[in-house]
Enzyme design. Structure first.
Site, PDB file in Angstrom:
ATOM      1  CE  LYS A 130      -4.388   1.084   0.080  1.00 48.42           C
ATOM      2  NZ  LYS A 130      -5.535   0.369  -0.490  1.00 48.42           N
ATOM      3  CG  ASP A 170      -7.317   3.337  -0.901  1.00 49.22           C
ATOM      4  OD1 ASP A 170      -7.849   2.218  -0.859  1.00 49.22           O
ATOM      5  OD2 ASP A 170      -7.314   4.110   0.090  1.00 49.22           O
TER       6      ASP A 170
HETATM    7  P1  NDP Z   1     -12.996   7.684  -2.716  1.00 48.05           P
HETATM    8  O1  NDP Z   1     -11.957   8.707  -2.457  1.00 48.05           O
HETATM    9  O2  NDP Z   1     -13.520   7.512  -4.079  1.00 48.05           O
HETATM   10  O3  NDP Z   1     -14.261   7.949  -1.752  1.00 48.05           O
HETATM   11  C1  NDP Z   1     -14.113   7.981  -0.366  1.00 48.05           C
HETATM   12  C2  NDP Z   1     -15.456   8.332   0.259  1.00 48.05           C
HETATM   13  O4  NDP Z   1     -15.351   8.163   1.668  1.00 48.05           O
HETATM   14  C3  NDP Z   1     -15.857   9.781   0.025  1.00 48.05           C
HETATM   15  O5  NDP Z   1     -17.253   9.875   0.025  1.00 48.05           O
HETATM   16  C4  NDP Z   1     -15.254  10.468   1.248  1.00 48.05           C
HETATM   17  O6  NDP Z   1     -15.896  11.675   1.615  1.00 48.05           O
HETATM   18  C5  NDP Z   1     -15.484   9.421   2.321  1.00 48.05           C
HETATM   19  N1  NDP Z   1     -14.454   9.553   3.349  1.00 48.05           N
HETATM   20  C6  NDP Z   1     -13.117   9.494   3.179  1.00 48.05           C
HETATM   21  N2  NDP Z   1     -12.484   9.702   4.343  1.00 48.05           N
HETATM   22  C7  NDP Z   1     -13.450   9.876   5.260  1.00 48.05           C
HETATM   23  C8  NDP Z   1     -13.436  10.113   6.657  1.00 48.05           C
HETATM   24  N3  NDP Z   1     -12.296  10.208   7.334  1.00 48.05           N
HETATM   25  N4  NDP Z   1     -14.644  10.221   7.282  1.00 48.05           N
HETATM   26  C9  NDP Z   1     -15.810  10.129   6.591  1.00 48.05           C
HETATM   27  N5  NDP Z   1     -15.873   9.907   5.269  1.00 48.05           N
HETATM   28  C10 NDP Z   1     -14.724   9.778   4.627  1.00 48.05           C
HETATM   29  O7  NDP Z   1     -12.393   6.316  -2.141  1.00 48.05           O
HETATM   30  P2  NDP Z   1     -12.831   4.818  -2.464  1.00 48.05           P
HETATM   31  O8  NDP Z   1     -14.294   4.758  -2.671  1.00 48.05           O
HETATM   32  O9  NDP Z   1     -11.914   4.305  -3.512  1.00 48.05           O
HETATM   33  O10 NDP Z   1     -12.431   4.074  -1.114  1.00 48.05           O
HETATM   34  C11 NDP Z   1     -13.338   3.942  -0.019  1.00 48.05           C
HETATM   35  C12 NDP Z   1     -12.880   2.808   0.877  1.00 48.05           C
HETATM   36  O11 NDP Z   1     -12.845   1.590   0.128  1.00 48.05           O
HETATM   37  C13 NDP Z   1     -11.484   2.951   1.484  1.00 48.05           C
HETATM   38  O12 NDP Z   1     -11.463   2.344   2.759  1.00 48.05           O
HETATM   39  C14 NDP Z   1     -10.615   2.142   0.530  1.00 48.05           C
HETATM   40  O13 NDP Z   1      -9.413   1.702   1.145  1.00 48.05           O
HETATM   41  C15 NDP Z   1     -11.557   0.990   0.244  1.00 48.05           C
HETATM   42  N6  NDP Z   1     -11.258   0.229  -0.958  1.00 48.05           N
HETATM   43  C16 NDP Z   1     -11.218   0.842  -2.187  1.00 48.05           C
HETATM   44  C17 NDP Z   1     -10.964   0.104  -3.315  1.00 48.05           C
HETATM   45  C18 NDP Z   1     -11.037   0.693  -4.676  1.00 48.05           C
HETATM   46  O14 NDP Z   1     -10.999  -0.080  -5.644  1.00 48.05           O
HETATM   47  N7  NDP Z   1     -11.195   2.001  -4.835  1.00 48.05           N
HETATM   48  C19 NDP Z   1     -10.631  -1.334  -3.217  1.00 48.05           C
HETATM   49  C20 NDP Z   1     -10.795  -1.903  -1.908  1.00 48.05           C
HETATM   50  C21 NDP Z   1     -11.064  -1.119  -0.828  1.00 48.05           C
HETATM   51  P3  NDP Z   1     -15.151  13.088   1.327  1.00 48.05           P
HETATM   52  O15 NDP Z   1     -15.278  13.289  -0.150  1.00 48.05           O
HETATM   53  O16 NDP Z   1     -15.899  14.062   2.154  1.00 48.05           O
HETATM   54  O17 NDP Z   1     -13.729  12.908   1.784  1.00 48.05           O
END
Ligand code: NDP
Length: 451
Positions: A130, A170
């Site tokens: 990561k 991510d």
């Molecule tokens: P994005 O950046 O596309 O979206 C993240 C979302 O989560 C946004 O809505 C964001 O809101 C919210 N968010 C982020 N940080 C916080 C926080 N501290 N508190 C509350 N809300 C938060 O990321 P992904 O959708 O790609 O990833 C989301 C999760 O999925 C992560 O845990 C990631 O590790 C996991 N994941 C992702 C994969 C992928 O293929 N993308 C694969 C496997 C796991 P805001 O815009 O306000 O920050």
């Protein structure tokens, strides 16, 4: 867990905490995994005698570097970036890059550690890694993001490659960032290869990669429900987040006949009692993926919805919960509310979104609980398929990739059943995913001798 395994686990965790001071998220992830692994390792002495747990909790290497870049006003900004290359026993390192102000070594070590087991569960030859930076893309212009990505790649490029380490996206790293990062890699390395996944479709990306984590999470949830004699059809769902994972989790849940009630971002939650349908989701996609707006704008357009400022979705009554935002977003208190409201299934789209005490409570209360390393493995699985297509210099159709994704999620469910079966016929998915992911990596480590 019996007393002797508990004693061994506590001793082991003391060592982990001493060697990795101040890394709370990493300690949490190791404890979660080792609660399943310690009894298994004590019963299978070959792993115990080769000190596999001590070795697998130590990254192969961690690269830490400075990223300086110039903002639009001509100021010089400096961020810190990391790549944690955790374990490459079963394949080249593989894992996403995260851009968020909360990124630090502890967060990336927890993510890299989890990635070892998740990647192994997919059945594909991928090691665990990561990376990322404490850079916040929010509010930055496209040019600023580009300059940051190019500067970051000026160091990262010497540590990655299609046969050594293959990053992906991510939190905070989507199509735009991957384009800038891969573009700079290509210039520096003078190679156009599968060194990144999540690439755009015009330069080597795979169909379904964007959707894969969210779709895969719903497929895994369906597998859990089917095994328990149920389906997602007609179920009410609370989803957190409105990023990549949340959007495609919502899309597949809607296609599966479920009613999606919530989405959120770090500022609050929208609750639409009529359900977020395909048209409303198209609005969310445009809002988040194109306009990069806030989820609160949803309630200005759809009067059936309310905005719960500063709140997470878990107070809303639902049958299924899909945490798809970030780590530790379901606390013990949230779990109590979800259970009191009758939640039947929780499938983790995000990584480690559920605090350990809440995981235990869900399991004790008979809630089907799908841990991240199984439930969100669809993303990295299709990344693995993207690597295969790049090596073959072929592109598979949308249907073909989706079928492979479905099959992989079913096989992961099968591994959870095999390694996590409980005497009452139920499946302990946490134990099943942890042991199912561990065995292949540990056996490879044994084969290599002391390295
Ligand atoms: P994005 O950046 O596309 O979206 C993240 C979302 O989560 C946004 O809505 C964001 O809101 C919210 N968010 C982020 N940080 C916080 C926080 N501290 N508190 C509350 N809300 C938060 O990321 P992904 O959708 O790609 O990833 C989301 C999760 O999925 C992560 O845990 C990631 O590790 C996991 N994941 C992702 C994969 C992928 O293929 N993308 C694969 C496997 C796991 P805001 O815009 O306000 O920050």
């Amino acid at each position: 867990m019996n007393d002797s395994a508990k004693f061994e686990l506590d001793n082991f965790m003391q060592g982990v905490m001493q060697r990795n001071p101040g890394e709370g998220e990493f300690h949490q992830a190791v404890r979660e995994v080792c609660e399943s692994l310690m009894p298994f390792v004590l019963d299978n002495r070959k792993y115990h005698d080769a000190n596999i747990l001590e070795r697998i909790t130590e990254p192969d290497r961690t690269i830490i570097y400075r990223v300086s870049w110039e903002d639009d006003k001509g100021n010089i900004q400096t961020n810190r970036a990391w790549r944690v290359q955790f374990n490459n026993s079963i394949g080249p390192y593989k894992g996403g890059l995260r851009f968020h102000p909360s990124v630090n070594q502890s967060v990336l070590k927890f993510l890299g550690f989890e990635q070892i087991f998740k990647n192994s569960l997919t059945g594909l030859p991928m090691g665990g890694a990561k990376g990322g930076a404490n850079f916040d893309p929010k509010g930055k212009s496209d040019r600023e993001v580009m300059r940051f990505c190019q500067s970051m790649m000026n160091e990262l490029f010497r540590h990655i490659g299609e046969d050594t380490d293959v990053p992906a996206g991510d939190i905070g790293v989507g199509g735009r960032e991957i384009g800038f990062l891969f573009g700079q890699f290509k210039r520096l390395a003078n190679r156009v290869t599968g060194t990144f996944t999540g690439k755009g479709l015009t330069y080597g990306g795979s169909l379904i990669r964007t959707e894969a984590t969210g779709y895969g999470c719903v497929y895994f949830c369906e597998n859990m429900l089917n095994h328990a004699g149920d389906t997602l059809q007609g179920k009410s769902c609370a989803i957190s987040g409105s990023g990549n994972v949340a959007i495609y989790c919502a899309e597949k849940a809607i296609q599966s006949g479920a009613k999606v009630l919530t989405m959120s971002d770090s500022a609050g939650t929208i609750y639409d009692q009529d359900g977020i349908d395909a048209d409303k989701l198209a609005f969310v996609k445009d809002l988040k993926e194109v306009r990069r707006g806030r989820i609160s704008e949803y309630v200005e357009k759809y009067k059936s919805a309310q905005y719960l400022a500063g709140k997470r979705p878990w107070g809303v009554k639902c049958d299924a919960a899909f945490p798809c935002a970030t780590q530790n977003e379901i606390s013990l208190e949230d779990a109590k509310v979800l259970i009191a409201n009758g939640v039947k299934v929780v499938a983790e789209g995000a990584n480690m979104p559920t605090e350990l005490a809440a995981v235990h409570l869900f399991q004790e209360s008979g809630v089907l609980f799908g841990p991240a390393k199984a439930a969100n493995a669809g993303g990295v699985a299709v990344s693995g398929l993207e690597q295969s297509q790049n090596s073959l210099r072929l592109s598979w159709s949308r249907e073909e990739v989706d079928e492979r994704l479905k099959k992989i999620m079913k096989e992961i469910h099968g591994k959870c059943e095999k390694y996590g079966s409980a005497t009452n016929g139920k499946v302990d998915y946490v134990k099943g995913a942890n042991i199912g992911g561990f065995v292949k990596v540990a056996d490879a480590m044994l084969a290599y001798g002391i390295v």
